[in-house]
Design a protein around this motif. Structure first.
Motif, PDB file in Angstrom:
ATOM      1  N   ALA A   5      14.173  -0.556  20.072  1.00 30.39           N
ATOM      2  CA  ALA A   5      12.981   0.294  20.129  1.00 30.39           C
ATOM      3  C   ALA A   5      12.316   0.207  21.497  1.00 30.39           C
ATOM      4  CB  ALA A   5      11.998  -0.105  19.026  1.00 30.39           C
ATOM      5  N   ALA A   6      12.237  -1.006  22.041  1.00 34.65           N
ATOM      6  CA  ALA A   6      11.651  -1.185  23.366  1.00 34.65           C
ATOM      7  C   ALA A   6      12.503  -0.479  24.416  1.00 34.65           C
ATOM      8  CB  ALA A   6      11.533  -2.669  23.690  1.00 34.65           C
ATOM      9  N   LYS A   7      13.839  -0.552  24.250  1.00 37.03           N
ATOM     10  CA  LYS A   7      14.739   0.121  25.200  1.00 37.03           C
ATOM     11  C   LYS A   7      14.524   1.631  25.161  1.00 37.03           C
ATOM     12  CE  LYS A   7      18.266   0.316  28.052  1.00 37.03           C
ATOM     13  NZ  LYS A   7      18.446   1.774  28.161  1.00 37.03           N
ATOM     14  N   ARG A   8      14.359   2.198  23.995  1.00 36.79           N
ATOM     15  CA  ARG A   8      14.115   3.640  23.891  1.00 36.79           C
ATOM     16  C   ARG A   8      12.805   4.019  24.561  1.00 36.79           C
ATOM     17  NH1 ARG A   8      16.416   2.894  18.718  1.00 36.79           N
ATOM     18  NH2 ARG A   8      14.342   2.625  17.777  1.00 36.79           N
ATOM     19  N   ARG A   9      11.789   3.184  24.376  1.00 37.85           N
ATOM     20  CA  ARG A   9      10.497   3.463  25.029  1.00 37.85           C
ATOM     21  C   ARG A   9      10.647   3.428  26.545  1.00 37.85           C
ATOM     22  NH1 ARG A   9       8.504   0.199  20.735  1.00 37.85           N
ATOM     23  NH2 ARG A   9       8.448  -1.646  22.092  1.00 37.85           N
ATOM     24  N   GLU A  10      11.408   2.474  27.063  1.00 33.05           N
ATOM     25  CA  GLU A  10      11.638   2.391  28.502  1.00 33.05           C
ATOM     26  C   GLU A  10      12.377   3.624  29.011  1.00 33.05           C
ATOM     27  OE1 GLU A  10      13.721  -1.173  29.337  1.00 33.05           O
ATOM     28  OE2 GLU A  10      12.031  -2.512  28.862  1.00 33.05           O
ATOM     29  N   ASP A  11      13.375   4.070  28.242  1.00 31.75           N
ATOM     30  CA  ASP A  11      14.140   5.250  28.647  1.00 31.75           C
ATOM     31  C   ASP A  11      13.263   6.499  28.670  1.00 31.75           C
ATOM     32  OD1 ASP A  11      16.397   3.716  28.878  1.00 31.75           O
ATOM     33  OD2 ASP A  11      17.227   4.272  26.928  1.00 31.75           O
ATOM     34  N   ILE A  12      12.408   6.643  27.670  1.00 29.23           N
ATOM     35  CA  ILE A  12      11.509   7.797  27.627  1.00 29.23           C
ATOM     36  C   ILE A  12      10.537   7.768  28.803  1.00 29.23           C
ATOM     37  CG2 ILE A  12       9.622   8.858  26.323  1.00 29.23           C
ATOM     38  CD1 ILE A  12      11.091   7.943  23.763  1.00 29.23           C
ATOM     39  N   GLN A  13      10.025   6.589  29.098  1.00 31.18           N
ATOM     40  CA  GLN A  13       9.111   6.451  30.239  1.00 31.18           C
ATOM     41  C   GLN A  13       9.817   6.792  31.542  1.00 31.18           C
ATOM     42  OE1 GLN A  13       7.362   2.561  30.602  1.00 31.18           O
ATOM     43  NE2 GLN A  13       6.086   3.130  32.335  1.00 31.18           N
ATOM     44  N   TRP A  14      11.065   6.335  31.668  1.00 29.89           N
ATOM     45  CA  TRP A  14      11.834   6.645  32.883  1.00 29.89           C
ATOM     46  C   TRP A  14      12.052   8.141  33.013  1.00 29.89           C
ATOM     47  CZ3 TRP A  14      16.926   8.669  33.099  1.00 29.89           C
ATOM     48  CH2 TRP A  14      17.444   8.754  34.394  1.00 29.89           C
ATOM     49  N   LEU A  15      12.416   8.813  31.925  1.00 25.64           N
ATOM     50  CA  LEU A  15      12.621  10.260  31.960  1.00 25.64           C
ATOM     51  C   LEU A  15      11.358  10.981  32.415  1.00 25.64           C
ATOM     52  CD1 LEU A  15      14.654  10.740  28.658  1.00 25.64           C
ATOM     53  CD2 LEU A  15      15.488  11.177  30.971  1.00 25.64           C
ATOM     54  N   ARG A  16      10.211  10.529  31.923  1.00 25.49           N
ATOM     55  CA  ARG A  16       8.944  11.188  32.229  1.00 25.49           C
ATOM     56  C   ARG A  16       8.468  10.909  33.653  1.00 25.49           C
ATOM     57  NH1 ARG A  16       6.376   9.204  28.376  1.00 25.49           N
ATOM     58  NH2 ARG A  16       5.369   7.457  29.455  1.00 25.49           N
ATOM     59  N   VAL A  46      17.895  -7.431  23.847  1.00 30.16           N
ATOM     60  CA  VAL A  46      16.986  -6.311  24.082  1.00 30.16           C
ATOM     61  C   VAL A  46      16.670  -5.624  22.766  1.00 30.16           C
ATOM     62  CG1 VAL A  46      16.692  -4.104  25.266  1.00 30.16           C
ATOM     63  CG2 VAL A  46      17.923  -5.961  26.392  1.00 30.16           C
ATOM     64  N   ASP A  47      15.402  -5.430  22.494  1.00 31.14           N
ATOM     65  CA  ASP A  47      14.972  -4.724  21.300  1.00 31.14           C
ATOM     66  C   ASP A  47      15.267  -3.228  21.457  1.00 31.14           C
ATOM     67  OD1 ASP A  47      13.469  -4.384  18.760  1.00 31.14           O
ATOM     68  OD2 ASP A  47      12.078  -3.310  20.073  1.00 31.14           O
TER      69      ASP A  47
END
Length: 252
Positions: free
Chosen positions: A210-221, A207-208
């Motif tokens: 940076a991609a994981k962080r983007r997924e986490d931010i999207q989930w939070l939002r 898992v990249d």
């Protein structure tokens, strides 16, 4: 034992979120089990009274009397997940309420199916309350033993600890997760099933970060934020919703 009627009681887990069904409704493990039972008996009847977001008190007040009135052969009762997510939840008090409900159901002669939950240690937010979850689930095991209930132990289902069994909101299982739970329920009830709950997932690709962080931010939002807002406003995702199968009818 052959079951000619089944009533499912509970919250989003039993309603079937997020396992897509037909006509905009969700399918879920309970519908999948009902399909297996209907294949064994053309006169099999099924009702699903579960509504997402419901707390133990709401399930007992709104769904339990209806389930008792229907007098089915089998009742599944799964409640408490939404209560445990609230600050200050008391697993001992919750278990007492469940025990009272189970006694009432067993007094009708129905077989009762109970569930432990999945080990929350892989969920960053919920793992802080892992001890509270574990106490409640141990109470459920005790209730099942004391009252002669069937118990589906999701804590032992290692396949459910993989995020590929869960939907994007990280709170509800996807089709594969519900499929595994249905297979476990069938095993507990002594019913043949096409699937195996002992799923071994293939290795994941790296898992990249940076991609994981983007997924986490999207989930939070998209998911966690709206959930927090509903808690603050004392609202539920199930407000105004009716059960998808409110009557005990032939399953087709």
């Amino acid at each position: 034992m052959g079951y000619r009627s089944f009533v499912a009681v509970g919250d989003s887990f039993t309603e079937g979120m997020n396992d897509p069904g037909t006509g905009g409704a969700f399918r879920g493990w309970a519908d999948r089990v009902a399909e297996r039972l209907a294949a064994l008996d053309p006169e099999f009847r099924y009702a699903n009274l579960a509504v997402r977001g419901k707390l133990i008190d709401q399930i007992i007040a709104e769904q339990l009397p209806r389930a008792i009135e229907m007098r089915p052969d089998l009742v599944s009762f799964c409640a408490g997940g939404n209560d445990l997510l609230r600050p200050g939840s008391d697993p001992d008090r919750m278990a007492k309420k469940i025990a009272t409900a189970v006694r009432e159901l067993r007094a009708t002669g129905a077989e009762v199916l109970l569930f432990t939950g999945v080990d929350p240690r892989d969920t960053p937010i919920m793992r802080r309350a892992r001890g509270t979850f574990a106490i409640f689930f141990m109470h459920l095991r005790s209730i099942a033993d004391l009252h002669g209930c069937h118990l589906v132990d999701q804590w032992s289902m290692q396949g459910l600890r993989d995020w590929r069994a869960w939907s994007e909101d990280r709170l509800h299982m996807n089709e594969e997760g519900h499929r595994m739970v249905a297979a476990k329920v069938c095993e507990v009830l002594g019913i043949d099933a096409d699937d195996d709950w002992r799923k071994t997932w293939p290795p994941l690709d790296r898992v990249d970060p940076a991609a994981k962080r983007r997924e986490d931010i999207q989930w939070l939002r998209e998911h966690f934020g709206p959930w927090v807002v509903r808690r603050i406003r004392r609202r539920s995702s199930g407000d105004g919703l009716d059960p998808k199968r409110p009557d005990l009818e032939l399953f087709r």
